[in-house]
Motif scaffolding. Structure first.
Motif, short mmCIF file in Angstrom:
data_model
loop_
_atom_site.label_atom_id
_atom_site.label_comp_id
_atom_site.label_asym_id
_atom_site.label_seq_id
_atom_site.Cartn_x
_atom_site.Cartn_y
_atom_site.Cartn_z
N ASN B 8 -16.89 39.46 -52.39
CA ASN B 8 -16.94 39.32 -53.74
C ASN B 8 -15.94 38.39 -54.49
O ASN B 8 -16.08 38.07 -55.52
CB ASN B 8 -16.58 40.96 -54.32
N CYS B 40 -23.23 37.76 -46.28
CA CYS B 40 -22.98 37.76 -47.65
C CYS B 40 -23.10 38.93 -48.54
O CYS B 40 -24.40 39.74 -48.49
CB CYS B 40 -23.58 36.91 -48.30
N VAL B 41 -22.02 39.65 -49.02
CA VAL B 41 -22.27 40.95 -49.80
C VAL B 41 -22.44 40.74 -51.22
O VAL B 41 -22.66 41.60 -52.02
CB VAL B 41 -21.20 42.18 -49.51
N ASN B 42 -22.43 39.58 -51.65
CA ASN B 42 -22.36 39.04 -52.99
C ASN B 42 -23.70 38.81 -53.40
O ASN B 42 -24.09 37.59 -53.36
CB ASN B 42 -21.20 38.00 -53.21
N SER B 92 -11.09 42.89 -51.50
CA SER B 92 -11.35 43.33 -52.95
C SER B 92 -11.41 44.69 -52.76
O SER B 92 -10.70 45.62 -53.73
CB SER B 92 -12.56 42.76 -53.55
#
Lengths: 209, 209
Positions: B8, B40-42, B92
Motif C-alpha cells: 500500500n 500486488c495488494v494495491n 503499513s
C-alpha cells in the motif's frame, strides 16, 4: 451542582443524577449560569474555562499515590475511587491504569475503537470495515472483517486479562460497556469518574464550597 | 529476473539478490524493459500493471490450504514457504498468519507502527509522540511516551507469544526487524516473500517461462 468531564471529543455532564453529553464544539458555546465542577484533558478549552467563574477546575485538588509523570486528570479521577483494580476508560483513547492498595502502579494508552477503525481505513480501502461486535475472539479469524475486529479486540482483552489477574476490571467511557462484555470479572460503571469527583468535593468541603 | 512485492505504501524489488524500494507514486512512472514477476495488494495499480506485458502477476499461481476468505496475496505468499510457524509481515499493516502442517489456520490484521502513531496523534496533541524503541515492555509505563509505546508494542507481543506457543515466529516487512527484537523464538527474514515467489516460479516452470 453540575459535574463535567471534558475529553477530546465530548464533554459529559452529571446533573441531578442524569448523564448528558455535548460535543467539544457545542461546549465552546456553553455558558453555565450555575457552578460546574469540571476536569478537562483538552488543552484548547482552558482559555474558555477560565473566562467564566462558574467553571471550577477540580484538577488541583485530586491526589493519588503514583510515580507516573504527567498522568492525565481523567485517569487520576478514574483511579481516585478505586483501592484495588484495573481501570479502563474507553473513549477516544483507551487508558488502562492499575491500582493496588490505593497505589497507582502505572498504566498505558491505546487508541480507542473508532480511532483504530480509522487507522485501518487509512492503510487501505480494503480495510475500511465495521467492527463485528459478535466476533468470537477465541477463534482465529477466517475473513478480513473478522481479522480487523479481532486485531482491535483480542490484543486489548488478552493484555488486560494478564495484567488484571484476580483484580476487578472497571470499565467506563463510551465504549466501556461494549468492551466489558469480553470479560468475566468486569464492572461497567459509567459513573466512575463522576463518583470520584463527588467524593473529592465531599472530602474538600471546606475549600470547594 | 526481477521480483516485485507491491504494498500500500511501497513496491519492494529483488534483482540479482539485492533488495530495493520505490514509493507507490514512483512506481506509477516505472516502465520495466524486462520481466517483472509481481504480487500486488494495491487495487489502484492493476490498470497500470496490465498495460505493460513485462509485468507478470504471480497471484493466480499461488495456492495454500486455507478456509480464509479473501486472504491477501501478500499473506498467501508469506505463508507459501512455511510448513509450521507464525508469519508476521510488519508494514503499513501488520498481518499475522499461522501455519501448521502446511495448513493455514487463520490470521489477523493490526495497524502498522506508523499508522498507530498517527492514530494517537489524531486523538490529542498530547499523544503526538515518537516510539520509544528502548522501552522495557515487562514494566508498567510511568510516563506518557512509554504509555503509548507500550500500548503499541505490548499487545502485539503478548498475543503473538500466546498464539505462537513453541512455533517459530517469522518476521518480515519494514518493521519486522524492530518487532523481532521483542521475541526469543524469532526469525527475521526480509526475503520471506521473495523466497516464496522464487519457489513458486521454480515449481511452475513450464507455465512461467
Amino acid at each position: 451542582m453540575i459535574l463535567c468531564d471534558i475529553g477530546n471529543t465530548n464533554a459529559t455532564f452529571l446533573k441531578d443524577g442524569k448523564i448528558s453529553r455535548m460535543s467539544v464544539d457545542e461546549f465552546r458555546r456553553y455558558e453555565p449560569k450555575e457552578r460546574v465542577y469540571f476536569i478537562c484533558v483538552n488543552d484548547d478549552l482552558f482559555a474558555k474555562l477560565k473566562s467564566n467563574p462558574n467553571f471550577i477546575d477540580l484538577e488541583p485538588y485530586f491526589e493519588i499515590d503514583t510515580i507516573y509523570q504527567g498522568l492525565g486528570i481523567d485517569r487520576i479521577a478514574g483511579c481516585y475511587g478505586i483501592t484495588d483494580g484495573v481501570i479502563v476508560d474507553a473513549g477516544s483513547a483507551i487508558t488502562v491504569d492499575i491500582m493496588s492498595n490505593s497505589i497507582h502502579l502505572g498504566g498505558y494508552i491505546l487508541p480507542g475503537i473508532s480511532s483504530m477503525l480509522k487507522a485501518y481505513e487509512g492503510i487501505s480501502p480494503r480495510l475500511k470495515l465495521p467492527i463485528n461486535s459478535q466476533i468470537d475472539i477465541d477463534a482465529l479469524p477466517q475473513k478480513t472483517v473478522d481479522a480487523v475486529s479481532y486485531g482491535i479486540l483480542k490484543p486489548i482483552v488478552i493484555l488486560l486479562e494478564k495484567l488484571a489477574g484476580n483484580k476487578k476490571v472497571y470499565f467506563t467511557g463510551g465504549d466501556g460497556e461494549f468492551l466489558s462484555k469480553f470479560f468475566k470479572n468486569a464492572v461497567c460503571d459509567k459513573m466512575l469518574v463522576f463518583r470520584s469527583m463527588q467524593k473529592l468535593i465531599n472530602n474538600k468541603k471546606e475549600i470547594l464550597k
